[in-house]
Design an enzyme around this catalytic site. Structure first.
Site, PDB file in Angstrom:
ATOM      1  N   GLU A 220       0.828  -1.200   0.000  1.00 53.93           N
ATOM      2  CA  GLU A 220       0.000   0.000   0.000  1.00 53.93           C
ATOM      3  C   GLU A 220       0.863   1.252   0.000  1.00 53.93           C
ATOM      4  O   GLU A 220       0.355   2.357   0.131  1.00 53.93           O
ATOM      5  CB  GLU A 220      -0.933  -0.004   1.212  1.00 53.93           C
ATOM      6  N   LYS A 303      24.185   5.117  14.637  1.00 51.71           N
ATOM      7  CA  LYS A 303      23.544   5.553  13.403  1.00 51.71           C
ATOM      8  C   LYS A 303      22.686   4.415  12.865  1.00 51.71           C
ATOM      9  O   LYS A 303      23.033   3.239  13.006  1.00 51.71           O
ATOM     10  CB  LYS A 303      24.587   5.942  12.352  1.00 51.71           C
ATOM     11  N   ARG A 317       9.404   5.877  17.589  1.00 47.73           N
ATOM     12  CA  ARG A 317       9.780   7.205  18.067  1.00 47.73           C
ATOM     13  C   ARG A 317       9.180   7.420  19.449  1.00 47.73           C
ATOM     14  O   ARG A 317       7.985   7.187  19.658  1.00 47.73           O
ATOM     15  CB  ARG A 317       9.313   8.306  17.120  1.00 47.73           C
ATOM     16  N   ASN A 318      10.021   7.834  20.379  1.00 50.97           N
ATOM     17  CA  ASN A 318       9.550   8.106  21.736  1.00 50.97           C
ATOM     18  C   ASN A 318       8.617   9.311  21.704  1.00 50.97           C
ATOM     19  O   ASN A 318       9.005  10.404  21.278  1.00 50.97           O
ATOM     20  CB  ASN A 318      10.745   8.374  22.654  1.00 50.97           C
TER      21      ASN A 318
END
Length: 343
Positions: A220, A303, A317-318
């Site tokens: 999608e 990284k 993501r916090n």
């Protein structure tokens, strides 16, 4: 012995006599020498990579050549083409060298979409310079500088020529529909895409050339040029993969098996097996990623490129700090040791 590829094609030329496109109904990968030798006797092929234009009058000889070596399927193509006034071509590639003509590029793109070769399995060097921009219309391929006259002539006859796109690549389904796939919007899959059996491409899904899926996937999102998605991996709505032509440099972006890119997520590194990127998170090679242990305690910051190709990772993501974090089904200590084992 076998030649790298063979195709009997029928195509379209411009008024200047330049090839716009070539349709290969049944291209062959690693064509047997007996077939190529039989064709050579009728066409004058003398070896190497060659594009040989033939006339409709030569089709009977070609049919006899195919039948003499038991190539009934190729003979059936000849039967279907009898009486055509369209340009015909026999393309024989002795080796996988960089293409030197439009007809050669189309044969290689056909090999990919027929699933005879996987993405990155062909030399496509310099192909863009060999593909003309074409108006892909309801009446087939038309040279862009001839389009206006063709549209006017059609109007004079009470017809309308609908232009679907102006591009170097046609849509794949005008050339081949691979077995076992579902495609919501065919215009979003270019010729040269490799769509694995069991793949569903929803209406917003996109697959570029020399890219695609290797098995069962739900697409999608966007599979950019050169990106390969492994069996059992899904791309959520609106997600994107970074192609080598759009900022990925020389890094080949890929998705392993059993992985998931959430809706509106993005991927700029090779992803391993059984990985997840949460919705809305774009992972680029230079992004700083905090590695967490099984108690959500920070182990180190690396990284994202250092995590390329590694499996069993969950990227998120916090929501409080905004930092990118990664957890693993293995312990973070084991991951830490793996990252530094070559230091």
């Amino acid at each position: 012995m076998a030649n790298f590829a063979f195709g009997l094609g029928v195509g379209t030329k411009s008024a200047k006599g330049e090839w716009l496109e070539v349709y290969y109904n049944l291209p062959l990968h690693n064509a047997d020498d007996t077939l190529v030798n039989a064709v050579a006797a009728k066409t004058g092929y003398e070896g190497g990579n060659a594009v040989i234009e033939i006339s409709a009058a030569q089709l009977n000889d070609l049919e006899a050549a195919f039948l003499s070596v038991g190539a009934e399927a190729q003979a059936e193509i000849v039967t279907a083409l009898e009486g055509t006034s369209q340009p015909l071509v026999v393309t024989i590639l002795d080796t996988d060298a960089a293409p030197a003509s439009t007809a050669e590029v189309y044969l290689k793109l056909a090999l990919l979409s027929h699933r005879l070769v996987k993405p990155h399995g062909l030399d496509l060097s310099g192909m863009f310079g060999l593909l003309p921009n074409v108006a892909w219309t309801s009446e087939g391929a038309i040279a862009v500088d001839e389009l206006a006259k063709r549209q006017l002539a059609a109007r004079a006859q009470g017809r309308t020529i609908s232009v679907n796109s102006v591009d170097k690549f046609p849509k794949m389904t005008d050339y081949v529909v691979p077995a076992g796939v579902r495609i919501g919007d065919a215009s979003r899959i270019r010729l040269g895409a490799h769509v694995g059996e069991g793949t569903t491409v929803m209406h917003e899904g996109f697959i570029n050339f020399n890219a695609g899926t290797l098995g069962v996937s739900m697409v999608e999102g966007r599979i950019s040029a050169g990106v390969v998605v492994g069996n059992g991996s899904d791309l959520g709505g609106g997600c994107s993969t970074m192609g080598t032509l759009s900022g990925g440099g020389n890094i080949v972006i890929s998705v392993g098996e059993g992985s998931l890119l959430g809706a509106n997520a993005g991927l700029g590194i090779p992803l391993g097996d059984r990985c997840t990127i949460e919705s809305g998170l774009y992972i680029t090679a230079g992004a700083k990623v905090t590695v967490l242990d099984d108690k959500n305690q920070e182990v180190q910051t690396v990284k994202a490129a250092d995590l390329a190709g590694k499996s069993d990772l969950l990227f998120r993501r916090n929501s409080q700090t905004g930092r990118i974090e990664v957890k693993t089904n293995k312990s973070a200590v084991e991951l830490n040791a793996e990252l530094h084992k070559h230091n």
